[in-house]
Design an enzyme around this catalytic site. Sequence first.
Site: not given
Length: 325
Positions: A98, A144, A174
């Site tokens: 998308n 994932y 992070t």
Amino acid sequence: MSKILVTGGSGFLGTHLCGYLLRRGHEVICLDNFSTSSRDNVAELQRHSLFHLVVGDVRSAIRLEADQIYHLACPASPPKYQADPVFTMETSVLGAINVLEMARRTGARVLMASTSEIYGEPTVSPQAETYRGNVNCWGPRACYDEGKRSAEALFFDYHHQYGVDVRVARIFNTYGPHMAPGDGRVVSNLIVQALRGQRMTVYGDGRQTRSLCYADDLVLGLAALMNSREVPGPINLGNDHETSVGDVAKTIRQLVGGPSQIHFMPLPQDDPTHRRPDLTLARRHLDWEPRTPLVEGLLKTIRHFEEALDIARGDASGFIAEAAE
Ligand code: UDP
């Protein structure tokens, strides 16, 4: 000034990125479905006249206009992305299609937040972009890891087939302010536990390693990549200072002070034993590298969680003030 879409803009990294882009004078559209983030994250940003929040899901067609798209939307913490693996895979794959269709329609440049997870359990260290990875394609992390691998493939397919202007960042671990306290990642878990005086959960024997990058550094890397001349493939972004999880726990315990004990728990399945980025390409092409030392970043993160959780620090405050100077 550009008009910039940030999908997943109310998540941990998205919030930092939106704030950075607004400070640079850009108009920012944040598209988020709040599946793993809170509206509180964008409350501050919503006071800015150039910030627009669109509540929506990247699994559906995106009818927005922008000059650049940072595509961050996806659950990213292992417990969160494993809680609904089909949703995670759909978000990765349909979300990529998308945003790429939007980029194709509008001519926007689009950057994908990929991940070090695409290397799986690496057999080489550090991991360079040329390494193809070692992923269990049907284990608990596959939704994932394989979702992001598919998304990377789609990004380069749209580039080759339709000429879409793409950038792909492989983001390593992070941390920083605005991590959700309950998101289950190592830094947020350990800080919250230490601040609450609870047992600090270290999975396995704590000798597995990660290389932790402070969020502000990472955002500068994302912006450098977005605004770079075309690079032929994905680029690693993160910090190449490798630390064991056990040492991270000890450092956090020392910085917070308090009575918490380290408590060892079973290692989750397919938990990578080590992870460290090779940053040669980022340094060469983006003239970028991480700058924040771990202790400095952890102190800022601890301060954020104290405020977010409204925890009085007591005796630890003197130590933290000293260490911060
Ligand atoms: N971990 C830990 N205690 C926690 C959460 C995570 O020891 O409370 C470990 C986890 O098993 C992994 C590392 O810390 O080895 C990093 O986990 P995280 O979930 O932050 O991200 P990952 O790098 O695994 O995607």
